[in-house]
Design a protein around this motif. Sequence first.
Motif, PDB file in Angstrom:
ATOM      1  N   TRP A 332      12.814  -5.871 -12.712  1.00 36.23           N
ATOM      2  CA  TRP A 332      11.698  -5.671 -13.631  1.00 36.23           C
ATOM      3  C   TRP A 332      12.150  -4.872 -14.847  1.00 36.23           C
ATOM      4  N   LEU A 333      13.011  -3.900 -14.626  1.00 33.44           N
ATOM      5  CA  LEU A 333      13.533  -3.049 -15.696  1.00 33.44           C
ATOM      6  C   LEU A 333      15.029  -2.879 -15.518  1.00 33.44           C
ATOM      7  N   SER A 334      15.738  -2.648 -16.609  1.00 29.02           N
ATOM      8  CA  SER A 334      17.176  -2.404 -16.531  1.00 29.02           C
ATOM      9  C   SER A 334      17.447  -0.903 -16.587  1.00 29.02           C
ATOM     10  N   GLN A 335      18.629  -0.532 -16.102  1.00 31.45           N
ATOM     11  CA  GLN A 335      18.995   0.880 -16.116  1.00 31.45           C
ATOM     12  C   GLN A 335      19.051   1.445 -17.535  1.00 31.45           C
ATOM     13  N   PRO A 336      19.637   0.754 -18.513  1.00 31.54           N
ATOM     14  CA  PRO A 336      19.616   1.305 -19.872  1.00 31.54           C
ATOM     15  C   PRO A 336      18.202   1.523 -20.397  1.00 31.54           C
ATOM     16  N   GLU A 337      17.269   0.625 -20.069  1.00 26.65           N
ATOM     17  CA  GLU A 337      15.893   0.793 -20.520  1.00 26.65           C
ATOM     18  C   GLU A 337      15.257   2.026 -19.899  1.00 26.65           C
ATOM     19  N   VAL A 338      15.457   2.189 -18.595  1.00 31.85           N
ATOM     20  CA  VAL A 338      14.861   3.344 -17.907  1.00 31.85           C
ATOM     21  C   VAL A 338      15.501   4.639 -18.399  1.00 31.85           C
ATOM     22  N   ARG A 339      16.813   4.625 -18.582  1.00 27.72           N
ATOM     23  CA  ARG A 339      17.496   5.841 -19.037  1.00 27.72           C
ATOM     24  C   ARG A 339      17.094   6.201 -20.459  1.00 27.72           C
ATOM     25  N   ALA A 340      16.943   5.190 -21.325  1.00 24.73           N
ATOM     26  CA  ALA A 340      16.596   5.460 -22.720  1.00 24.73           C
ATOM     27  C   ALA A 340      15.223   6.099 -22.851  1.00 24.73           C
ATOM     28  N   SER A 341      14.336   5.838 -21.900  1.00 21.57           N
ATOM     29  CA  SER A 341      12.980   6.390 -21.979  1.00 21.57           C
ATOM     30  C   SER A 341      12.855   7.747 -21.305  1.00 21.57           C
ATOM     31  N   SER A 342      13.924   8.251 -20.717  1.00 22.22           N
ATOM     32  CA  SER A 342      13.849   9.554 -20.049  1.00 22.22           C
ATOM     33  C   SER A 342      13.964  10.683 -21.061  1.00 22.22           C
ATOM     34  N   ASP A 343      13.305  11.780 -20.771  1.00 27.84           N
ATOM     35  CA  ASP A 343      13.364  12.967 -21.629  1.00 27.84           C
ATOM     36  C   ASP A 343      13.319  14.180 -20.719  1.00 27.84           C
ATOM     37  N   LEU A 344      14.503  14.657 -20.336  1.00 24.84           N
ATOM     38  CA  LEU A 344      14.588  15.768 -19.390  1.00 24.84           C
ATOM     39  C   LEU A 344      14.181  17.083 -20.018  1.00 24.84           C
ATOM     40  N   LEU A 503      13.908   1.018 -10.852  1.00 28.55           N
ATOM     41  CA  LEU A 503      15.008   0.053 -10.845  1.00 28.55           C
ATOM     42  C   LEU A 503      14.966  -0.860  -9.622  1.00 28.55           C
ATOM     43  N   ASN A 504      14.328  -0.410  -8.560  1.00 33.28           N
ATOM     44  CA  ASN A 504      14.213  -1.244  -7.352  1.00 33.28           C
ATOM     45  C   ASN A 504      13.192  -2.367  -7.510  1.00 33.28           C
ATOM     46  N   ALA A 505      12.258  -2.213  -8.444  1.00 33.01           N
ATOM     47  CA  ALA A 505      11.170  -3.185  -8.594  1.00 33.01           C
ATOM     48  C   ALA A 505      11.724  -4.539  -9.036  1.00 33.01           C
ATOM     49  N   ARG A 506      11.233  -5.597  -8.383  1.00 33.97           N
ATOM     50  CA  ARG A 506      11.660  -6.952  -8.698  1.00 33.97           C
ATOM     51  C   ARG A 506      10.488  -7.765  -9.253  1.00 33.97           C
ATOM     52  N   ARG A 507      10.770  -8.599 -10.262  1.00 39.41           N
ATOM     53  CA  ARG A 507       9.752  -9.455 -10.857  1.00 39.41           C
ATOM     54  C   ARG A 507       9.436 -10.625  -9.931  1.00 39.41           C
ATOM     55  N   ARG A 508       8.148 -10.889  -9.767  1.00 35.51           N
ATOM     56  CA  ARG A 508       7.718 -12.040  -8.996  1.00 35.51           C
ATOM     57  C   ARG A 508       6.651 -12.794  -9.787  1.00 35.51           C
ATOM     58  N   GLU A 509       6.914 -14.070 -10.059  1.00 31.00           N
ATOM     59  CA  GLU A 509       5.995 -14.895 -10.839  1.00 31.00           C
ATOM     60  C   GLU A 509       4.819 -15.331  -9.975  1.00 31.00           C
ATOM     61  N   THR A 510       3.603 -15.102 -10.460  1.00 25.35           N
ATOM     62  CA  THR A 510       2.385 -15.551  -9.787  1.00 25.35           C
ATOM     63  C   THR A 510       1.560 -16.368 -10.779  1.00 25.35           C
ATOM     64  N   MET A 515       4.135 -10.003 -11.320  1.00 25.28           N
ATOM     65  CA  MET A 515       3.861  -8.889 -10.419  1.00 25.28           C
ATOM     66  C   MET A 515       5.190  -8.207 -10.094  1.00 25.28           C
ATOM     67  N   ILE A 516       5.149  -7.043  -9.458  1.00 24.93           N
ATOM     68  CA  ILE A 516       6.373  -6.407  -8.983  1.00 24.93           C
ATOM     69  C   ILE A 516       6.298  -6.234  -7.474  1.00 24.93           C
ATOM     70  N   MET A 517       7.444  -6.386  -6.832  1.00 25.30           N
ATOM     71  CA  MET A 517       7.563  -6.226  -5.388  1.00 25.30           C
ATOM     72  C   MET A 517       8.941  -5.672  -5.072  1.00 25.30           C
ATOM     73  N   LYS A 518       9.151  -5.345  -3.797  1.00 25.67           N
ATOM     74  CA  LYS A 518      10.479  -4.972  -3.343  1.00 25.67           C
ATOM     75  C   LYS A 518      11.352  -6.228  -3.284  1.00 25.67           C
ATOM     76  N   ALA A 519      12.660  -6.019  -3.166  1.00 26.73           N
ATOM     77  CA  ALA A 519      13.568  -7.153  -3.081  1.00 26.73           C
ATOM     78  C   ALA A 519      13.211  -8.064  -1.919  1.00 26.73           C
ATOM     79  N   ASN A 520      12.780  -7.466  -0.808  1.00 27.91           N
ATOM     80  CA  ASN A 520      12.244  -8.204   0.337  1.00 27.91           C
ATOM     81  C   ASN A 520      11.363  -7.262   1.121  1.00 27.91           C
ATOM     82  N   PRO A 521      10.462  -7.767   1.955  1.00 24.31           N
ATOM     83  CA  PRO A 521       9.484  -6.889   2.625  1.00 24.31           C
ATOM     84  C   PRO A 521      10.112  -5.772   3.444  1.00 24.31           C
TER      85      PRO A 521
END
Length: 560
Positions: A332-344, A503-510, A515-521
Amino acid sequence: MPWRGPEFEGERPTLGWYVLDWMIQNLAQPGRDEDDPQPFLPTQEQADFLCGYYELDPVSGRRLIRRGLLSRPRGWGKSPFVGAIALAEACADVVADGFDAYGEPVGRPWHSLRTPLVRIAAVTEQQTDNTWLPLLEMARGGSLSTDYGLECLDTVIYLPRGEITPITSSATSVKGDPACFASLDQTEEWRESNGGVKLAKTLRFNAVKIGGSLIETPNAYTPGEGSVAENSAADYQAIIDGRSKARGILVDHREAPGETDMTDEASLVAGLRYAYGDSADHPDGCVLHDPPCPPGWSPLEGITEAFYDTSNEPQDLRADFLNQITHASDAWLSQPEVRASSDLGRTVRAGDRIVIGFDGSRKRARGVTDATALIGCRLSDGHLFTIGVWEAPRRPVIGPDGKPVEWQVPVVEVLAAVAEAFATYDVVGMYADPAKWESHVADWEAAYGPRLKVKSTRNHPIEWWMTGGRSTLIVRALEKFHTALTECELTHDGASALVRHLLNARRRETRSGIMIMKANPDSPDKIDAAVAAVLAWQCRLDAIAAGLAVEPEEMGGFTF
């Protein structure tokens, strides 16, 4: 006697300097003319890694690190370097033996304790060649074989006592093999399917039993593939987070900055120079040291050209050359995207006006119990911060009876965290997915509903279902959050659990949209903090729509 103490700021007891000198004196530079051998000269980066890898406890004199992970882009020189370490482990005085009369670290060779067995491991024979072939050149090119009595054959190096050999995941004699050192090459490709996970586990157990060590040399891994490199990074992060009591892991990973623009040549070259460090052949040398190191061997000009070849996949280029841990194909999101939006640097203070998102779980009949997450979002600037995340340990806790202790969500702690959040901040809204927490959500609505200024519905001010027949609303909330994060309209605190879950969230087309889900249940990689963040962001958007974005004391420039 103990260590003499530091003679300059940051100095630590280590056998690394000795190993560095030993390599220069005894090993030949691979890839050179056999008639004109040159000494192997580690770079400053490599010297720094050696000092960390061979660090000693200042009192006991024992090795602190038993498991290393050295992650650099392709062509940096990981394989020859770890081959040099393998030769040092086989021949040099690398077994910590306390301190001498001057308080200096000293060591002794493995053969003084046991038969030294050194393994060069990979999942295929071709991969073992990455380290094995330069290792042979280093051993044959100088005086090492003569001085230390080595018999260097194409498939094995015999020591006067012991041996160095390449092995793969198909080896049948690995279990119980008392290797004092093992190199694990390209562990981003070691998976369950090719036997890599089992091989890594076996090599770790073998090393632990005799006080040995090992080093992984991966390129950037793809999150969600379950590779050995990904699992090792998770093990290290668990130590940092306090979720694991394990010790003795050294992780040295360098990647290009997240804002590196592959379409802008100046930005790309700067990112490559940082990722390649000392090995970059830029005429100005390495930018990581002052003064800069001499130019290295990695051809940045040629690597840059690869980014302009449209037949190359951008994700592969990021992983191989920028060494960026990006994302799975369905992430759903890439690591560079998530890191770029962080503000420690942003802090949320008591009394700040916030909203809260909650996603909970309970005990599962099978698999690993999902996490429970409580994420806050400040109204004034859209900064997400972690109030609490409760998740099962990656490895089961063993009880006094020797059996695994089943982990359950600490409900009392969660309820206390919610109460503390309402007591600490000016909470004007809270959206919670009530699945498996219906009674507690009802209690929160009764206790806090009247004071909330933004509500999910009139009858249920906190209840906000992320399942069921609300697919259109859920898809919209996910779209809004995704856009806000990728466009840096929101920031977050960079907390490990929140980043991992995003980063664990996976895209699922409905039929309604993404939607987002885990890689598998049954996946142990949870997404509950990501769901809680989406709920918090949606609550903030609703609060802004209700006219609650401005802090009370700042309205109209007047103080009330």
